[in-house]
Write a protein that holds these residues in place. Structure first.
Motif, PDB file in Angstrom:
ATOM      1  N   ARG A  90      -1.861  -1.388 -16.234  1.00 56.89           N
ATOM      2  CA  ARG A  90      -1.643  -2.830 -16.076  1.00 56.89           C
ATOM      3  C   ARG A  90      -1.937  -3.213 -14.624  1.00 56.89           C
ATOM      4  N   LYS A 132      -0.310  -5.000 -12.572  1.00 55.86           N
ATOM      5  CA  LYS A 132       0.888  -4.868 -11.740  1.00 55.86           C
ATOM      6  C   LYS A 132       1.084  -3.424 -11.287  1.00 55.86           C
ATOM      7  N   GLU A 133       0.815  -2.471 -12.156  1.00 59.71           N
ATOM      8  CA  GLU A 133       0.958  -1.051 -11.797  1.00 59.71           C
ATOM      9  C   GLU A 133      -0.044  -0.660 -10.716  1.00 59.71           C
ATOM     10  N   LEU A 158      -1.292  -2.725  -8.503  1.00 55.78           N
ATOM     11  CA  LEU A 158      -0.843  -3.363  -7.265  1.00 55.78           C
ATOM     12  C   LEU A 158       0.288  -2.572  -6.612  1.00 55.78           C
ATOM     13  N   VAL A 159       1.208  -2.047  -7.384  1.00 56.82           N
ATOM     14  CA  VAL A 159       2.294  -1.234  -6.812  1.00 56.82           C
ATOM     15  C   VAL A 159       1.710  -0.019  -6.093  1.00 56.82           C
ATOM     16  N   ILE A 214       6.479  -9.883  -7.549  1.00 54.06           N
ATOM     17  CA  ILE A 214       5.169  -9.593  -8.125  1.00 54.06           C
ATOM     18  C   ILE A 214       5.121 -10.284  -9.479  1.00 54.06           C
ATOM     19  N   GLU A 241       2.543 -11.117 -12.830  1.00 52.98           N
ATOM     20  CA  GLU A 241       1.328 -10.693 -13.518  1.00 52.98           C
ATOM     21  C   GLU A 241       1.000 -11.694 -14.621  1.00 52.98           C
ATOM     22  N   VAL A 265      -2.709 -10.654 -10.600  1.00 51.75           N
ATOM     23  CA  VAL A 265      -1.398 -10.294 -10.068  1.00 51.75           C
ATOM     24  C   VAL A 265      -1.194 -11.076  -8.778  1.00 51.75           C
ATOM     25  N   LEU A 296       1.259 -11.317  -5.408  1.00 52.38           N
ATOM     26  CA  LEU A 296       2.238 -10.624  -4.576  1.00 52.38           C
ATOM     27  C   LEU A 296       2.795 -11.599  -3.548  1.00 52.38           C
TER      28      LEU A 296
END
Length: 117
Positions: free
Chosen positions: A2, A4-5, A7-8, A66, A68, A73, A75
């Motif tokens: 995903r 978001k994952e 981006l982390v 965050i 999505e 995404v 931040l």
């Protein structure tokens, strides 16, 4: 993965000041446009941008939020010195194809005792 994952993981590499790892998150023809600066185009140019930026100042991203939405995404961040900003990341096939960031460049330069342009 995903967006978001991804981006982390990007945030983790950013906080390690790892320009090579960061470049790996971008497509070959990606655009990184920090609105305080001219857009940077291409994975290698983005890698060099991060090398230069990390050499000039110690930067850390503390996540505020965050969000999505599909391939996008957002931040919302702050840093230990009080600067706040946000970034928008368009992620396609697990690669950042476009990034735009909003933050106060004058405050950043002053906080890091860098020359004001």
């Amino acid at each position: 993965m995903r967006p978001k994952e991804i981006l982390v993981q990007w945030i983790d590499a950013f906080n390690r000041a790892d320009a090579n790892a960061l470049a790996g998150f971008y497509s070959d023809d990606a655009v990184n446009h920090q609105v305080a600066n001219a857009p940077v185009v291409g994975k290698e140019a983005i890698r060099q941008m991060f090398i230069n930026e990390f050499a000039a100042a110690e930067m850390v991203t503390i996540v505020e939020n965050i969000f999505e939405d599909g391939e996008w995404v957002i931040l919302e961040w702050r840093d230990p010195l009080g600067l706040r900003g946000c970034g928008f990341f368009h992620i396609v096939d697990d690669k950042i194809v476009f990034q735009r960031g909003y933050w106060d460049k004058l405050s950043f330069l002053r906080q890091h005792n860098l020359p004001i342009e």
